[in-house]
Motif scaffolding. Structure first.
Motif, PDB file in Angstrom:
ATOM      1  N   ARG A  27      44.178  41.775  30.372  1.00  0.00           N
ATOM      2  CA  ARG A  27      43.758  41.361  29.103  1.00  0.00           C
ATOM      3  C   ARG A  27      43.061  39.762  29.246  1.00  0.00           C
ATOM      4  N   LYS A  28      43.631  38.954  30.061  1.00  0.00           N
ATOM      5  CA  LYS A  28      43.233  37.637  30.307  1.00  0.00           C
ATOM      6  C   LYS A  28      41.882  37.463  30.741  1.00  0.00           C
ATOM      7  N   LEU A  29      41.715  38.380  31.759  1.00  0.00           N
ATOM      8  CA  LEU A  29      40.370  38.460  32.652  1.00  0.00           C
ATOM      9  C   LEU A  29      39.348  39.366  31.937  1.00  0.00           C
ATOM     10  N   GLN A  30      39.955  40.194  30.754  1.00  0.00           N
ATOM     11  CA  GLN A  30      38.856  41.062  30.264  1.00  0.00           C
ATOM     12  C   GLN A  30      38.286  42.135  31.020  1.00  0.00           C
ATOM     13  N   VAL A  31      38.997  42.890  31.817  1.00  0.00           N
ATOM     14  CA  VAL A  31      38.853  43.918  32.623  1.00  0.00           C
ATOM     15  C   VAL A  31      39.243  45.336  31.785  1.00  0.00           C
ATOM     16  N   PRO A  32      38.671  46.308  32.033  1.00  0.00           N
ATOM     17  CA  PRO A  32      39.161  47.504  31.456  1.00  0.00           C
ATOM     18  C   PRO A  32      40.623  48.038  32.031  1.00  0.00           C
ATOM     19  N   LEU A  33      41.256  48.721  31.198  1.00  0.00           N
ATOM     20  CA  LEU A  33      42.576  49.032  31.478  1.00  0.00           C
ATOM     21  C   LEU A  33      42.406  50.084  32.776  1.00  0.00           C
ATOM     22  N   TYR A  34      41.741  50.885  33.125  1.00  0.00           N
ATOM     23  CA  TYR A  34      41.508  51.753  34.303  1.00  0.00           C
ATOM     24  C   TYR A  34      41.363  51.076  35.611  1.00  0.00           C
ATOM     25  N   TYR A  35      41.262  49.925  35.518  1.00  0.00           N
ATOM     26  CA  TYR A  35      41.194  49.054  36.841  1.00  0.00           C
ATOM     27  C   TYR A  35      42.664  49.047  37.239  1.00  0.00           C
ATOM     28  N   LEU A  36      42.938  49.232  38.677  1.00  0.00           N
ATOM     29  CA  LEU A  36      44.168  48.931  39.284  1.00  0.00           C
ATOM     30  C   LEU A  36      44.246  47.755  39.906  1.00  0.00           C
ATOM     31  N   PHE A  37      45.311  47.198  39.431  1.00  0.00           N
ATOM     32  CA  PHE A  37      45.702  45.726  39.760  1.00  0.00           C
ATOM     33  C   PHE A  37      46.239  45.777  41.207  1.00  0.00           C
ATOM     34  N   LEU A  38      45.366  44.973  42.117  1.00  0.00           N
ATOM     35  CA  LEU A  38      46.047  44.823  43.395  1.00  0.00           C
ATOM     36  C   LEU A  38      46.888  43.744  43.755  1.00  0.00           C
ATOM     37  N   GLY A  39      46.728  42.634  42.963  1.00  0.00           N
ATOM     38  CA  GLY A  39      47.114  41.510  43.326  1.00  0.00           C
ATOM     39  C   GLY A  39      46.454  40.259  42.782  1.00  0.00           C
ATOM     40  N   GLY A  40      47.234  39.028  42.694  1.00  0.00           N
ATOM     41  CA  GLY A  40      46.506  38.009  42.478  1.00  0.00           C
ATOM     42  C   GLY A  40      47.647  36.808  41.834  1.00  0.00           C
ATOM     43  N   ASP A  41      47.289  35.773  41.741  1.00  0.00           N
ATOM     44  CA  ASP A  41      48.078  34.721  41.310  1.00  0.00           C
ATOM     45  C   ASP A  41      47.916  34.156  39.910  1.00  0.00           C
ATOM     46  N   VAL A  42      47.432  35.032  39.121  1.00  0.00           N
ATOM     47  CA  VAL A  42      47.216  34.796  37.853  1.00  0.00           C
ATOM     48  C   VAL A  42      48.633  35.095  36.976  1.00  0.00           C
ATOM     49  N   GLY A  43      49.031  34.191  36.300  1.00  0.00           N
ATOM     50  CA  GLY A  43      50.305  34.743  35.484  1.00  0.00           C
ATOM     51  C   GLY A  43      51.541  34.281  36.224  1.00  0.00           C
ATOM     52  N   LEU A  67      36.451  54.378  38.859  1.00  0.00           N
ATOM     53  CA  LEU A  67      35.377  55.126  38.365  1.00  0.00           C
ATOM     54  C   LEU A  67      34.183  54.978  39.355  1.00  0.00           C
ATOM     55  N   LYS A  68      34.020  53.560  39.877  1.00  0.00           N
ATOM     56  CA  LYS A  68      32.798  53.530  40.705  1.00  0.00           C
ATOM     57  C   LYS A  68      33.242  53.245  42.404  1.00  0.00           C
ATOM     58  N   LEU A  69      34.640  53.443  42.396  1.00  0.00           N
ATOM     59  CA  LEU A  69      35.254  53.222  43.718  1.00  0.00           C
ATOM     60  C   LEU A  69      34.907  51.915  44.379  1.00  0.00           C
ATOM     61  N   ARG A  70      35.130  50.641  43.704  1.00  0.00           N
ATOM     62  CA  ARG A  70      34.787  49.652  44.346  1.00  0.00           C
ATOM     63  C   ARG A  70      35.706  48.529  44.074  1.00  0.00           C
ATOM     64  N   PHE A  71      35.641  47.423  44.745  1.00  0.00           N
ATOM     65  CA  PHE A  71      36.841  46.291  44.456  1.00  0.00           C
ATOM     66  C   PHE A  71      35.969  45.333  43.462  1.00  0.00           C
ATOM     67  N   VAL A  72      36.969  44.694  42.632  1.00  0.00           N
ATOM     68  CA  VAL A  72      36.441  43.690  41.679  1.00  0.00           C
ATOM     69  C   VAL A  72      37.303  42.576  41.761  1.00  0.00           C
ATOM     70  N   VAL A  73      36.616  41.374  42.139  1.00  0.00           N
ATOM     71  CA  VAL A  73      37.249  40.293  42.528  1.00  0.00           C
ATOM     72  C   VAL A  73      37.131  39.224  41.272  1.00  0.00           C
ATOM     73  N   CYS A  74      38.151  38.551  40.630  1.00  0.00           N
ATOM     74  CA  CYS A  74      38.144  37.726  39.672  1.00  0.00           C
ATOM     75  C   CYS A  74      38.600  36.464  39.878  1.00  0.00           C
ATOM     76  N   GLU A  75      37.718  35.307  39.251  1.00  0.00           N
ATOM     77  CA  GLU A  75      38.229  34.073  39.168  1.00  0.00           C
ATOM     78  C   GLU A  75      38.355  33.478  37.649  1.00  0.00           C
ATOM     79  N   PHE A  76      39.539  32.969  37.631  1.00  0.00           N
ATOM     80  CA  PHE A  76      39.875  32.482  36.349  1.00  0.00           C
ATOM     81  C   PHE A  76      39.596  30.676  36.153  1.00  0.00           C
ATOM     82  N   LYS A  77      38.767  30.344  35.219  1.00  0.00           N
ATOM     83  CA  LYS A  77      38.384  29.152  34.978  1.00  0.00           C
ATOM     84  C   LYS A  77      38.803  28.519  33.755  1.00  0.00           C
ATOM     85  N   SER A  78      39.337  27.586  33.810  1.00  0.00           N
ATOM     86  CA  SER A  78      40.066  26.915  32.301  1.00  0.00           C
ATOM     87  C   SER A  78      38.998  25.870  31.648  1.00  0.00           C
ATOM     88  N   ARG A  79      37.904  25.624  32.499  1.00  0.00           N
ATOM     89  CA  ARG A  79      36.893  24.799  31.654  1.00  0.00           C
ATOM     90  C   ARG A  79      36.139  25.630  30.777  1.00  0.00           C
TER      91      ARG A  79
END
Length: 143
Positions: A27-43, A67-79
């Motif tokens: 929800r915070k990064l606005q990605v679809p629900l069907y993406y599998l969350f592998l890990g990260g330091d958000v939250g 669906l596309k069988l690919r990784f999705v890398v996300c970075e969260f910026k507060s600015r």
């Protein structure tokens, strides 16, 4: 018939658990629900380490698009968003390049400023960053 219903129930529960994993991050990064969350330091979660040879990085979140069988890398910026600057583009490109060496389909990058901005992989920028690493090691060797 009962066995089929039991298998369907177990499969449904597994799918629901996988989708629910990382729901707040999705929800915070606005990605679809069907993406599998592998890990990260958000939250306040444990960061995931991405490695390739001598390069190491820890993106804010790493997903896998089923669906596309690919990784999705996300970075969260507060600015506030004024455009993706070169530093942020280089940071996300570095993560995508490290994943691209390990897994063949080109990864997708997302920088979130309260809304998601997609960043395409730039191979020349990735090669330039890798060249800077070599140049940095030469400079450090002078001390």
């Amino acid at each position: 018939m009962l066995l089929i219903i039991q298998i369907f129930l177990v499969f449904s529960i597994v799918v629901i658990v996988l989708i629910a994993k990382g729901y707040s991050v999705k929800r915070k990064l606005q990605v679809p629900l069907y993406y599998l969350f592998l890990g990260g330091d958000v939250g306040g979660r444990k960061p995931i380490k991405v490695e390739n040879k001598n390069l190491v990085g820890m993106p804010d979140a790493l997903f896998f698009n089923l669906l596309k069988l690919r990784f999705v890398v996300c970075e969260f910026k507060s600015r506030n968003y004024t455009g993706v600057n070169l530093y942020e583009r280089a940071q996300i490109t570095l993560y995508m390049g490290m994943l691209n060496k390990w897994y063949l389909p080109a990864p997708q990058g997302i920088v979130a400023y309260g809304f998601a901005v997609r960043v395409r992989f730039n191979k020349s920028l990735f090669n330039e960053i890798c060249g800077l690493r070599k140049q940095c090691l030469v400079e450090l060797g002078k001390f």
